[in-house]
Design a protein around this motif. Structure first.
Motif, mmCIF file in Angstrom:
data_model
loop_
_atom_site.group_PDB
_atom_site.id
_atom_site.type_symbol
_atom_site.label_atom_id
_atom_site.label_comp_id
_atom_site.label_asym_id
_atom_site.label_seq_id
_atom_site.Cartn_x
_atom_site.Cartn_y
_atom_site.Cartn_z
ATOM 1 N N ASP A 1 0.826 -1.341 0.222
ATOM 2 C CA ASP A 1 0.032 -0.092 0.036
ATOM 3 C C ASP A 1 0.967 1.153 -0.060
ATOM 4 O O ASP A 1 2.027 1.189 0.190
ATOM 5 C CB ASP A 1 -0.934 0.109 1.163
ATOM 6 N N ALA A 2 0.202 2.469 0.131
ATOM 7 C CA ALA A 2 0.916 3.528 -0.176
ATOM 8 C C ALA A 2 2.018 3.852 1.160
ATOM 9 O O ALA A 2 2.870 4.667 0.959
ATOM 10 C CB ALA A 2 -0.078 4.832 -0.258
ATOM 11 N N ALA A 3 1.643 3.382 2.138
ATOM 12 C CA ALA A 3 2.658 3.449 3.444
ATOM 13 C C ALA A 3 3.724 2.570 3.225
ATOM 14 O O ALA A 3 4.591 2.468 4.236
ATOM 15 C CB ALA A 3 1.586 3.168 4.613
ATOM 16 N N GLY A 4 3.936 1.642 2.233
ATOM 17 C CA GLY A 4 4.722 0.517 2.240
ATOM 18 C C GLY A 4 4.666 -0.644 2.760
ATOM 19 O O GLY A 4 5.605 -1.318 2.937
ATOM 20 N N GLU A 5 3.387 -0.766 3.583
ATOM 21 C CA GLU A 5 3.057 -2.202 4.072
ATOM 22 C C GLU A 5 2.372 -3.179 3.029
ATOM 23 O O GLU A 5 1.671 -2.878 2.224
ATOM 24 C CB GLU A 5 1.991 -1.984 4.982
ATOM 25 N N ALA A 6 3.130 -4.333 3.088
ATOM 26 C CA ALA A 6 2.772 -5.482 2.156
ATOM 27 C C ALA A 6 1.630 -6.327 2.785
ATOM 28 O O ALA A 6 1.546 -6.586 3.747
ATOM 29 C CB ALA A 6 3.994 -6.521 1.910
ATOM 30 N N HIS A 7 0.618 -6.673 2.088
ATOM 31 C CA HIS A 7 -0.474 -7.333 2.283
ATOM 32 C C HIS A 7 -0.706 -8.571 1.537
ATOM 33 O O HIS A 7 -0.475 -8.530 0.380
ATOM 34 C CB HIS A 7 -1.817 -6.379 2.146
ATOM 35 N N GLU A 8 -0.798 -9.628 1.991
ATOM 36 C CA GLU A 8 -1.013 -10.700 1.338
ATOM 37 C C GLU A 8 -2.391 -10.916 0.364
ATOM 38 O O GLU A 8 -3.372 -10.659 0.976
ATOM 39 C CB GLU A 8 -1.038 -12.166 2.097
ATOM 40 N N MET A 9 -2.155 -11.134 -1.020
ATOM 41 C CA MET A 9 -3.349 -11.260 -1.789
ATOM 42 C C MET A 9 -3.826 -12.796 -1.866
ATOM 43 O O MET A 9 -3.287 -13.581 -1.225
ATOM 44 C CB MET A 9 -3.359 -10.479 -2.905
ATOM 45 N N ALA A 10 -4.454 -12.995 -2.931
ATOM 46 C CA ALA A 10 -5.318 -14.469 -3.176
ATOM 47 C C ALA A 10 -4.058 -15.370 -3.685
ATOM 48 O O ALA A 10 -4.078 -16.618 -3.386
ATOM 49 C CB ALA A 10 -6.104 -14.284 -4.406
ATOM 50 N N GLY A 11 -3.108 -14.869 -4.246
ATOM 51 C CA GLY A 11 -1.950 -15.765 -4.599
ATOM 52 C C GLY A 11 -2.195 -16.637 -5.875
ATOM 53 O O GLY A 11 -1.409 -17.630 -6.086
ATOM 54 N N LEU A 12 -3.001 -16.492 -6.667
ATOM 55 C CA LEU A 12 -3.431 -17.180 -7.556
ATOM 56 C C LEU A 12 -2.662 -16.808 -9.010
ATOM 57 O O LEU A 12 -2.519 -17.703 -9.921
ATOM 58 C CB LEU A 12 -5.055 -17.000 -8.128
ATOM 59 N N LEU A 13 -1.945 -15.511 -8.940
ATOM 60 C CA LEU A 13 -1.034 -15.344 -9.949
ATOM 61 C C LEU A 13 0.416 -14.930 -9.515
ATOM 62 O O LEU A 13 0.372 -14.559 -8.432
ATOM 63 C CB LEU A 13 -1.550 -14.355 -11.018
ATOM 64 N N GLU A 14 1.193 -15.240 -10.194
ATOM 65 C CA GLU A 14 2.725 -14.700 -9.612
ATOM 66 C C GLU A 14 2.911 -13.279 -10.037
ATOM 67 O O GLU A 14 3.563 -12.930 -10.975
ATOM 68 C CB GLU A 14 3.834 -15.763 -10.239
ATOM 69 N N LEU A 15 2.304 -12.395 -9.182
ATOM 70 C CA LEU A 15 2.274 -11.142 -9.266
ATOM 71 C C LEU A 15 2.194 -10.168 -7.823
ATOM 72 O O LEU A 15 1.858 -10.612 -7.058
ATOM 73 C CB LEU A 15 0.911 -10.563 -10.173
ATOM 74 N N GLU A 16 3.406 -9.317 -7.979
ATOM 75 C CA GLU A 16 3.553 -8.606 -6.844
ATOM 76 C C GLU A 16 3.625 -6.918 -7.280
ATOM 77 O O GLU A 16 4.133 -6.570 -8.207
ATOM 78 C CB GLU A 16 4.963 -8.723 -6.271
ATOM 79 N N THR A 17 2.681 -6.248 -6.686
ATOM 80 C CA THR A 17 2.514 -4.737 -7.102
ATOM 81 C C THR A 17 2.785 -3.903 -5.753
ATOM 82 O O THR A 17 2.458 -4.439 -4.673
ATOM 83 C CB THR A 17 1.219 -4.552 -7.729
ATOM 84 N N SER A 18 3.025 -2.865 -6.011
ATOM 85 C CA SER A 18 3.236 -1.831 -5.215
ATOM 86 C C SER A 18 2.645 -0.389 -5.427
ATOM 87 O O SER A 18 2.623 0.279 -6.681
ATOM 88 C CB SER A 18 4.774 -1.363 -4.984
ATOM 89 N N PHE A 19 1.892 -0.078 -4.473
ATOM 90 C CA PHE A 19 1.307 1.442 -4.585
ATOM 91 C C PHE A 19 2.171 2.402 -3.852
ATOM 92 O O PHE A 19 2.025 3.685 -4.204
ATOM 93 C CB PHE A 19 -0.085 1.647 -4.185
ATOM 94 N N ALA A 20 3.098 2.143 -3.371
ATOM 95 C CA ALA A 20 4.048 3.023 -2.663
ATOM 96 C C ALA A 20 5.170 3.780 -3.742
ATOM 97 O O ALA A 20 5.623 4.656 -3.512
ATOM 98 C CB ALA A 20 4.907 2.248 -1.303
ATOM 99 N N LYS A 21 5.384 2.834 -4.480
ATOM 100 C CA LYS A 21 6.097 3.109 -5.894
ATOM 101 C C LYS A 21 5.206 3.575 -6.985
ATOM 102 O O LYS A 21 4.680 2.720 -7.794
ATOM 103 C CB LYS A 21 7.323 2.105 -6.378
ATOM 104 N N ARG A 22 4.700 4.789 -7.026
ATOM 105 C CA ARG A 22 3.612 5.239 -7.865
ATOM 106 C C ARG A 22 4.117 5.612 -9.241
ATOM 107 O O ARG A 22 5.161 6.516 -9.316
ATOM 108 C CB ARG A 22 2.943 6.174 -7.283
ATOM 109 N N LYS A 23 3.532 5.350 -10.466
ATOM 110 C CA LYS A 23 3.864 5.773 -11.776
ATOM 111 C C LYS A 23 2.563 5.539 -12.665
ATOM 112 O O LYS A 23 2.152 4.784 -12.459
ATOM 113 C CB LYS A 23 5.008 4.925 -12.371
ATOM 114 N N LEU A 24 2.151 6.723 -13.195
ATOM 115 C CA LEU A 24 1.161 6.637 -13.849
ATOM 116 C C LEU A 24 1.184 6.144 -15.373
ATOM 117 O O LEU A 24 2.090 6.161 -16.146
ATOM 118 C CB LEU A 24 0.730 8.079 -14.191
ATOM 119 N N HIS A 25 0.330 5.164 -15.487
ATOM 120 C CA HIS A 25 0.211 4.407 -16.732
ATOM 121 C C HIS A 25 -1.305 4.848 -17.286
ATOM 122 O O HIS A 25 -2.314 4.474 -16.597
ATOM 123 C CB HIS A 25 0.411 2.838 -16.484
#
Length: 438
Positions: A345-369
């Motif tokens: 999240d924006a504060a840099g804290e990692a939260h476990e998600m569903a784990g159905l895909l090999e994907l890790e994302t960050s909102f702490a490191k923001r870049k507009l796409h």
């Protein structure tokens, strides 16, 4: 008979389109008119405010993603039973991108295609008579587009209003009103735009305040009289040809709450018209996708703002994993992030998600796409066979830290022919940052 329509346009973004649009919609609704709302371009947030202002669902019309037949059918359908259609433009009136299905994605395309006159809202801060030169250029730029009048915005004084208005009216273009600077009526915003309608405190009072503001400073009756003199070109068509996209399954579970709210109404209606059944559930309320559904769809939204609650929603997470053992699960943008291993999240804290895909994302490191996307499926999928082409867009700030596996699609933006892998697919689970429109 189709209801008359108008489009609120501007020379650029942040000119006051949303203020004027919502104020007009609410003012006319309070007068007893049935207003059909429309949003030009890819946008999930403004249509929810339109619905709150009018009591009717808003539809997105986009000439880059949609062909002309689909646009006219959606416009005809949304005008049914309405007294007037009010469309909110996007960005500048003529702004778009190359390679569209029916245009460049500009609001002007929609106005020209449907015969809707444009009411231009023009921000005159920092200018006076120069406003007339800008309005002249816009009015003359495309012969297909009729500018029915202008509303001035951010007017500093009566002298300022008179200087700008007299110069514009000397062109033969009506000035329908002038909105003074007023910071009190601004709606709250966050990183993707306005705070969602469902999260905006005192929304009804805010909408009424916008309506009062517009009624005080704009000749609403003159706006409507000018629109009624123009005939809409949106023809009625058979419903079975209106489908924007065939449904990916018969019974579709769709996540819907403050974390998963970016789901286009025209897709939902198209799927229902084709005979599919949609069943909504709330991950934030710790609800799992219904077991009797054939496919689970996780739309985009704001999971990064609710990552802790989603990680703690064990009934949702375990139910989603069980669902994926036998049936297809697809995630768009925020939904894609939730299908991954973790979300920071924006504060840099990692939260476990569903784990159905090999994907890790960050909102702490923001870049507009952001931007329009062509995509073709990289393998057979409920959305279509290998190579099936999709049109849509991407709009997010999240950064991908890890993304491993077979791609969901091969995508390119509107300005390049270079295809790149987009998203992931594995064992009946798929997703990407791509939002499907048509």
């Amino acid at each position: 008979m189709n209801a008359p329509g108008l489009l609120i346009g501007a020379a650029r973004s942040s000119s006051g389109k949303t203020t004027l649009t919502l104020g007009l919609m609410r003012a006319l609704t309070r007068r007893g008119s049935c207003v059909a709302p429309v949003k030009c371009g890819p946008d999930y947030i403004d249509p929810a405010f339109h619905a709150a202002a009018t009591g009717r669902a808003s539809v997105n019309l986009d000439s880059w993603a949609m062909d002309a037949d689909l646009i006219t059918r959606l416009a005809a359908r949304t005008s049914e039973g309405a007294d007037i259609v009010i469309a909110e433009g996007a960005m500048g009136l003529f702004d778009g991108a190359p390679g569209g299905a029916a245009g460049v994605g500009a609001s002007a395309d929609i106005a020209a295609m449907l015969g809707w006159p444009v009411v231009l809202i023009h921000d005159v801060s920092g200018q006076a008579q120069t406003a007339a030169a800008i309005v002249r250029g816009i009015a003359a730029h495309d012969a297909r587009v009729k500018v029915a009048g202008v509303v001035l915005n951010r007017v500093a004084s009566e002298r300022h209003r008179r200087l700008a208005a007299e110069a514009i009216e000397a062109l033969g273009i009506k000035v329908l009103g002038a909105l003074p600077r007023d910071e009190k009526i601004i709606l709250p915003e966050r990183h993707l735009g306005l705070v969602q309608a469902g999260e905006t405190q005192d929304l009804d009072q805010r909408l009424d305040a916008l309506a009062d503001f517009v009624e005080t400073h704009v000749d609403v009756t003159a706006v409507i009289e000018g629109v009624r003199s123009v005939t809409s070109r949106a023809a009625r068509q058979e419903r079975d040809r209106e489908r924007a996209f065939p449904p990916p399954a018969q019974r579709i579970a769709v996540a819907r709450d403050d974390a998963f709210s970016f789901f286009y109404p025209h897709l939902a209606q198209s799927w229902r018209d084709a005979g599919a059944d949609l069943f909504f559930f709330s991950p934030l309320a710790d609800e799992a996708p219904p077991n009797d559904c054939d496919l689970c769809w996780l739309p985009g939204g704001y999971p990064e703002l609710h990552a802790g609650r989603l990680a703690a929603a064990q009934n949702f997470m375990s139910g989603l994993r069980r669902f994926a053992e036998a049936r297809w699960v697809h995630g768009e943008c925020g939904g894609y992030m939730v299908l991954g291993r973790s979300l920071i999240d924006a504060a840099g804290e990692a939260h476990e998600m569903a784990g159905l895909l090999e994907l890790e994302t960050s909102f702490a490191k923001r870049k507009l796409h952001l931007g329009y996307r062509h995509a073709r499926l990289a393998a057979d999928h409920p959305l279509g066979v290998l190579g099936f082409r999709l049109r849509g867009h991407e709009f997010h700030y999240a950064t991908v830290l890890r993304e491993e596996g077979a791609p969901f699609a091969l995508a390119q933006d509107a300005y390049s022919e270079d295809e790149r892998p987009a998203g992931l697919t594995r064992n009946g689970v798929s997703g990407s940052f791509f939002h499907l429109m048509a």
